[in-house]
Design a protein around this motif. Structure first.
Motif, PDB file in Angstrom:
ATOM      1  N   MET A 155      48.130 -14.701  27.813  1.00 11.88           N
ATOM      2  CA  MET A 155      48.010 -14.280  29.186  1.00 11.88           C
ATOM      3  C   MET A 155      46.759 -13.419  29.322  1.00 11.88           C
ATOM      4  SD  MET A 155      50.720 -12.149  31.418  1.00 11.88           S
ATOM      5  CE  MET A 155      51.650 -13.557  31.885  1.00 11.88           C
ATOM      6  N   GLN A 156      45.986 -13.689  30.331  1.00 13.53           N
ATOM      7  CA  GLN A 156      44.724 -12.989  30.506  1.00 13.53           C
ATOM      8  C   GLN A 156      44.938 -11.580  31.046  1.00 13.53           C
ATOM      9  OE1 GLN A 156      42.270 -15.347  33.042  1.00 13.53           O
ATOM     10  NE2 GLN A 156      42.048 -16.990  31.566  1.00 13.53           N
ATOM     11  N   LYS A 157      44.101 -10.661  30.567  1.00 12.59           N
ATOM     12  CA  LYS A 157      44.171  -9.264  30.993  1.00 12.59           C
ATOM     13  C   LYS A 157      43.959  -9.155  32.504  1.00 12.59           C
ATOM     14  CE  LYS A 157      42.332  -4.720  30.059  1.00 12.59           C
ATOM     15  NZ  LYS A 157      41.426  -3.889  29.291  1.00 12.59           N
ATOM     16  N   GLU A 158      43.075  -9.969  33.046  1.00 15.12           N
ATOM     17  CA  GLU A 158      42.793  -9.970  34.489  1.00 15.12           C
ATOM     18  C   GLU A 158      44.063 -10.272  35.291  1.00 15.12           C
ATOM     19  OE1 GLU A 158      40.602 -13.079  37.458  1.00 15.12           O
ATOM     20  OE2 GLU A 158      39.506 -12.544  35.654  1.00 15.12           O
ATOM     21  N   PHE A 159      44.834 -11.243  34.837  1.00 11.42           N
ATOM     22  CA  PHE A 159      46.080 -11.611  35.508  1.00 11.42           C
ATOM     23  C   PHE A 159      47.077 -10.458  35.450  1.00 11.42           C
ATOM     24  CE2 PHE A 159      50.384 -13.432  35.430  1.00 11.42           C
ATOM     25  CZ  PHE A 159      50.390 -14.064  36.651  1.00 11.42           C
ATOM     26  N   ILE A 160      47.221  -9.824  34.298  1.00  9.75           N
ATOM     27  CA  ILE A 160      48.149  -8.704  34.134  1.00  9.75           C
ATOM     28  C   ILE A 160      47.789  -7.561  35.076  1.00  9.75           C
ATOM     29  CG2 ILE A 160      48.935  -6.903  32.537  1.00  9.75           C
ATOM     30  CD1 ILE A 160      48.776  -9.027  30.322  1.00  9.75           C
ATOM     31  N   GLU A 161      46.501  -7.240  35.162  1.00  8.12           N
ATOM     32  CA  GLU A 161      46.059  -6.152  36.042  1.00  8.12           C
ATOM     33  C   GLU A 161      46.315  -6.483  37.508  1.00  8.12           C
ATOM     34  OE1 GLU A 161      45.221  -3.046  35.171  1.00  8.12           O
ATOM     35  OE2 GLU A 161      45.733  -3.737  33.159  1.00  8.12           O
ATOM     36  N   LEU A 162      46.070  -7.730  37.894  1.00  7.66           N
ATOM     37  CA  LEU A 162      46.331  -8.171  39.267  1.00  7.66           C
ATOM     38  C   LEU A 162      47.827  -8.084  39.579  1.00  7.66           C
ATOM     39  CD1 LEU A 162      45.165  -9.393  41.884  1.00  7.66           C
ATOM     40  CD2 LEU A 162      45.513 -11.641  40.859  1.00  7.66           C
ATOM     41  N   LEU A 163      48.650  -8.532  38.659  1.00  9.28           N
ATOM     42  CA  LEU A 163      50.100  -8.472  38.834  1.00  9.28           C
ATOM     43  C   LEU A 163      50.566  -7.022  38.948  1.00  9.28           C
ATOM     44  CD1 LEU A 163      52.880  -9.834  38.890  1.00  9.28           C
ATOM     45  CD2 LEU A 163      52.829  -9.846  36.380  1.00  9.28           C
ATOM     46  N   LYS A 164      50.092  -6.179  38.061  1.00  8.26           N
ATOM     47  CA  LYS A 164      50.476  -4.772  38.073  1.00  8.26           C
ATOM     48  C   LYS A 164      50.085  -4.110  39.394  1.00  8.26           C
ATOM     49  CE  LYS A 164      50.122  -0.525  35.436  1.00  8.26           C
ATOM     50  NZ  LYS A 164      49.616   0.184  34.296  1.00  8.26           N
ATOM     51  N   LYS A 165      48.867  -4.363  39.854  1.00  2.00           N
ATOM     52  CA  LYS A 165      48.409  -3.782  41.116  1.00  2.00           C
ATOM     53  C   LYS A 165      49.276  -4.276  42.274  1.00  2.00           C
ATOM     54  CE  LYS A 165      44.591  -3.226  44.251  1.00  2.00           C
ATOM     55  NZ  LYS A 165      43.208  -2.922  44.370  1.00  2.00           N
ATOM     56  N   GLY A 166      49.574  -5.565  42.293  1.00  2.00           N
ATOM     57  CA  GLY A 166      50.399  -6.114  43.356  1.00  2.00           C
ATOM     58  C   GLY A 166      51.776  -5.485  43.406  1.00  2.00           C
ATOM     59  N   ILE A 167      52.410  -5.360  42.249  1.00  2.75           N
ATOM     60  CA  ILE A 167      53.771  -4.810  42.179  1.00  2.75           C
ATOM     61  C   ILE A 167      53.786  -3.323  42.529  1.00  2.75           C
ATOM     62  CG2 ILE A 167      55.732  -4.316  40.632  1.00  2.75           C
ATOM     63  CD1 ILE A 167      55.429  -7.314  41.301  1.00  2.75           C
ATOM     64  N   GLU A 168      52.873  -2.555  41.961  1.00  3.93           N
ATOM     65  CA  GLU A 168      52.891  -1.097  42.129  1.00  3.93           C
ATOM     66  C   GLU A 168      52.257  -0.606  43.424  1.00  3.93           C
ATOM     67  OE1 GLU A 168      52.716   0.215  37.415  1.00  3.93           O
ATOM     68  OE2 GLU A 168      50.964   0.541  38.683  1.00  3.93           O
ATOM     69  N   GLU A 169      51.193  -1.265  43.876  1.00  3.58           N
ATOM     70  CA  GLU A 169      50.402  -0.705  44.971  1.00  3.58           C
ATOM     71  C   GLU A 169      50.460  -1.465  46.290  1.00  3.58           C
ATOM     72  OE1 GLU A 169      46.367  -0.042  43.659  1.00  3.58           O
ATOM     73  OE2 GLU A 169      47.048   0.574  41.671  1.00  3.58           O
ATOM     74  N   LEU A 170      50.764  -2.751  46.261  1.00  2.00           N
ATOM     75  CA  LEU A 170      50.666  -3.553  47.478  1.00  2.00           C
ATOM     76  C   LEU A 170      52.011  -3.878  48.125  1.00  2.00           C
ATOM     77  CD1 LEU A 170      47.833  -5.997  46.342  1.00  2.00           C
ATOM     78  CD2 LEU A 170      47.640  -3.841  47.618  1.00  2.00           C
ATOM     79  N   MET A 171      53.101  -3.516  47.478  1.00  2.00           N
ATOM     80  CA  MET A 171      54.433  -3.786  48.023  1.00  2.00           C
ATOM     81  C   MET A 171      55.055  -2.464  48.479  1.00  2.00           C
ATOM     82  SD  MET A 171      55.669  -6.503  45.172  1.00  2.00           S
ATOM     83  CE  MET A 171      56.322  -7.941  45.973  1.00  2.00           C
ATOM     84  N   PRO A 172      55.178  -2.269  49.792  1.00  2.25           N
ATOM     85  CA  PRO A 172      55.688  -0.987  50.299  1.00  2.25           C
ATOM     86  C   PRO A 172      57.053  -0.591  49.733  1.00  2.25           C
ATOM     87  CG  PRO A 172      54.712  -2.249  52.076  1.00  2.25           C
ATOM     88  CD  PRO A 172      54.746  -3.162  50.874  1.00  2.25           C
ATOM     89  N   ALA A 173      57.966  -1.527  49.568  1.00  3.93           N
ATOM     90  CA  ALA A 173      59.285  -1.184  49.015  1.00  3.93           C
ATOM     91  C   ALA A 173      59.153  -0.635  47.600  1.00  3.93           C
ATOM     92  CB  ALA A 173      60.205  -2.404  49.031  1.00  3.93           C
ATOM     93  N   ASN A 174      58.271  -1.236  46.806  1.00  9.05           N
ATOM     94  CA  ASN A 174      58.078  -0.761  45.431  1.00  9.05           C
ATOM     95  C   ASN A 174      57.409   0.609  45.412  1.00  9.05           C
ATOM     96  OD1 ASN A 174      59.215  -3.135  44.651  1.00  9.05           O
ATOM     97  ND2 ASN A 174      57.324  -4.070  43.941  1.00  9.05           N
ATOM     98  N   GLN A 175      56.541   0.864  46.383  1.00 11.93           N
ATOM     99  CA  GLN A 175      55.934   2.192  46.487  1.00 11.93           C
ATOM    100  C   GLN A 175      56.996   3.231  46.823  1.00 11.93           C
ATOM    101  OE1 GLN A 175      52.806   1.354  49.366  1.00 11.93           O
ATOM    102  NE2 GLN A 175      51.284   1.632  47.758  1.00 11.93           N
ATOM    103  N   LEU A 176      57.903   2.884  47.742  1.00 12.98           N
ATOM    104  CA  LEU A 176      58.996   3.785  48.104  1.00 12.98           C
ATOM    105  C   LEU A 176      59.844   4.108  46.876  1.00 12.98           C
ATOM    106  CD1 LEU A 176      60.765   5.170  50.355  1.00 12.98           C
ATOM    107  CD2 LEU A 176      62.051   3.040  50.388  1.00 12.98           C
ATOM    108  N   LEU A 177      60.130   3.088  46.065  1.00  5.95           N
ATOM    109  CA  LEU A 177      60.915   3.290  44.856  1.00  5.95           C
ATOM    110  C   LEU A 177      60.136   4.038  43.771  1.00  5.95           C
ATOM    111  CD1 LEU A 177      62.670  -0.182  44.600  1.00  5.95           C
ATOM    112  CD2 LEU A 177      63.797   2.014  44.994  1.00  5.95           C
ATOM    113  N   GLY A 178      58.814   3.964  43.820  1.00  2.00           N
ATOM    114  CA  GLY A 178      57.993   4.608  42.785  1.00  2.00           C
ATOM    115  C   GLY A 178      57.917   3.790  41.512  1.00  2.00           C
TER     116      GLY A 178
END
Length: 151
Positions: free
Chosen positions: A1-24
């Motif tokens: 798995m490419q590092k670029e994909f992992i970073e994109l996934l991590k950013k999407g989950i942690e920073e771009l989804m308001p519900a996940n931001q609420l949960l921390g």
């Protein structure tokens, strides 16, 4: 798995989804077919105010996100789609007013379906508070830019 994909996934989950931001939600580890997340306890998550226990709905959301993160590692492009279509959750014992960790493992990566087993833990990783199984539909867009490194 490419590092670029992992970073994109991590950013999407942690920073771009308001519900996940609420949960921390924070991703501690993600690799092919696997995710490990951390969620800090907040008083707003209490469902049983007498015993100060987590509300079960928050635990479901955490399990779904952990499962979705692991399932997303099976995708090939940001254009691909993944949706929860079924979920089974077993509450093994009450979650106390402390942080939650979730570990999710893909158990079946099919052409259109991904199945993931998830466990939510608190202090002792050998004693989960929740076990769950999520089923996700997967739609791979033809001719998409591959990011996961899969052939």
């Amino acid at each position: 798995m490419q590092k670029e994909f992992i970073e994109l996934l991590k950013k999407g989950i942690e920073e771009l989804m308001p519900a996940n931001q609420l949960l921390g939600i924070k991703i501690l580890e993600v690799k092919s077919g696997y995710a490990h997340l951390h969620v800090p306890f907040k008083n707003e998550f209490i469902g049983d105010f007498i015993q100060e226990r987590w509300h079960g709905g928050f635990l479901v959301a955490i399990a779904d996100t952990a499962g979705g993160t692991a399932a997303a590692t099976t995708l090939q492009s940001p254009k691909d789609k993944l949706n929860t279509i079924d979920m089974r959750i077993d509450y093994l014992h009450a979650a106390t007013s402390s942080d939650i960790e979730a570990k999710a493992q893909v158990i079946k990566d099919g052409k259109t379906i991904v199945k993931v087993d998830i466990q939510l833990f608190q202090d002792h990783q050998e004693n989960p508070v929740v076990v769950a199984r999520c089923v996700f539909s997967k739609l791979i867009k033809e001719n998409s830019d591959k990011l996961s490194g899969k052939d």
